[in-house]
Design a protein around this motif. Structure first.
Motif, PDB file in Angstrom:
ATOM      1  N   VAL A 197      27.389  69.461-131.981  1.00 48.59           N
ATOM      2  CA  VAL A 197      27.307  69.524-130.716  1.00 48.59           C
ATOM      3  C   VAL A 197      27.860  68.528-129.983  1.00 48.59           C
ATOM      4  O   VAL A 197      28.693  68.379-129.038  1.00 48.59           O
ATOM      5  N   TRP A 198      27.124  67.369-130.009  1.00 50.84           N
ATOM      6  CA  TRP A 198      27.727  66.031-129.409  1.00 50.84           C
ATOM      7  C   TRP A 198      29.071  65.748-129.686  1.00 50.84           C
ATOM      8  O   TRP A 198      29.631  65.246-129.163  1.00 50.84           O
ATOM      9  N   ARG A 199      29.514  65.896-130.915  1.00 56.72           N
ATOM     10  CA  ARG A 199      30.833  65.658-131.675  1.00 56.72           C
ATOM     11  C   ARG A 199      31.904  66.319-130.911  1.00 56.72           C
ATOM     12  O   ARG A 199      32.910  65.954-130.319  1.00 56.72           O
ATOM     13  N   GLU A 200      31.681  67.817-130.558  1.00 60.30           N
ATOM     14  CA  GLU A 200      32.447  68.398-129.870  1.00 60.30           C
ATOM     15  C   GLU A 200      32.377  68.237-128.499  1.00 60.30           C
ATOM     16  O   GLU A 200      33.413  68.407-127.915  1.00 60.30           O
ATOM     17  N   GLU A 209      28.924  75.311-121.821  1.00 58.58           N
ATOM     18  CA  GLU A 209      28.264  76.237-123.150  1.00 58.58           C
ATOM     19  C   GLU A 209      27.817  75.278-124.201  1.00 58.58           C
ATOM     20  O   GLU A 209      26.619  75.488-124.447  1.00 58.58           O
ATOM     21  N   LEU A 210      28.224  74.149-124.242  1.00 61.09           N
ATOM     22  CA  LEU A 210      27.787  73.129-125.211  1.00 61.09           C
ATOM     23  C   LEU A 210      26.668  72.546-124.635  1.00 61.09           C
ATOM     24  O   LEU A 210      25.664  72.336-125.559  1.00 61.09           O
ATOM     25  N   LEU A 211      26.207  72.046-123.318  1.00 66.11           N
ATOM     26  CA  LEU A 211      25.014  71.733-122.795  1.00 66.11           C
ATOM     27  C   LEU A 211      23.965  72.699-122.999  1.00 66.11           C
ATOM     28  O   LEU A 211      22.833  72.527-123.288  1.00 66.11           O
ATOM     29  N   ASP A 212      24.195  74.051-122.945  1.00 65.65           N
ATOM     30  CA  ASP A 212      23.413  75.299-123.001  1.00 65.65           C
ATOM     31  C   ASP A 212      22.742  75.326-124.469  1.00 65.65           C
ATOM     32  O   ASP A 212      21.704  75.150-124.782  1.00 65.65           O
TER      33      ASP A 212
END
Length: 82
Positions: free
Chosen positions: A39-42, A66-69
């Motif tokens: 997720v961090w990479r994305e 979305e990624l932070l969720d």
């Protein structure tokens, strides 16, 4: 008593083995699903795409939310895990 118990529970040994394997598979699947590194990479890749002009601000913000969720979900799971 150990031999008697062993002989009496021998018929359910395959079930225990399958249960053990299934639990290991579940544990590994959860470990991969709740790994924050992808997720961090994305998030980093997303920011790079914004900087390079490949996506607009609105697309960036939507995907970032979305990624932070997803990261919040991962943190909640890891807080519950023993």
């Amino acid at each position: 008593m150990g031999l008697v118990t062993f002989l009496l529970t021998l018929p359910v040994a395959p079930v225990r083995g399958v249960t053990w394997v299934a639990q290991r598979v579940l544990d590994e699947a959860e470990e991969q699903y709740y790994d924050p590194a992808p997720v961090w990479r994305e998030l980093r890749e997303l920011e790079g795409r914004l900087v390079r002009g490949e996506i607009d601000e609105e697309t960036f913000e939507h995907r970032e939310d979305e990624l932070l969720d997803r990261l919040a979900e991962i943190n909640a799971f890891r807080a519950r895990a023993p």
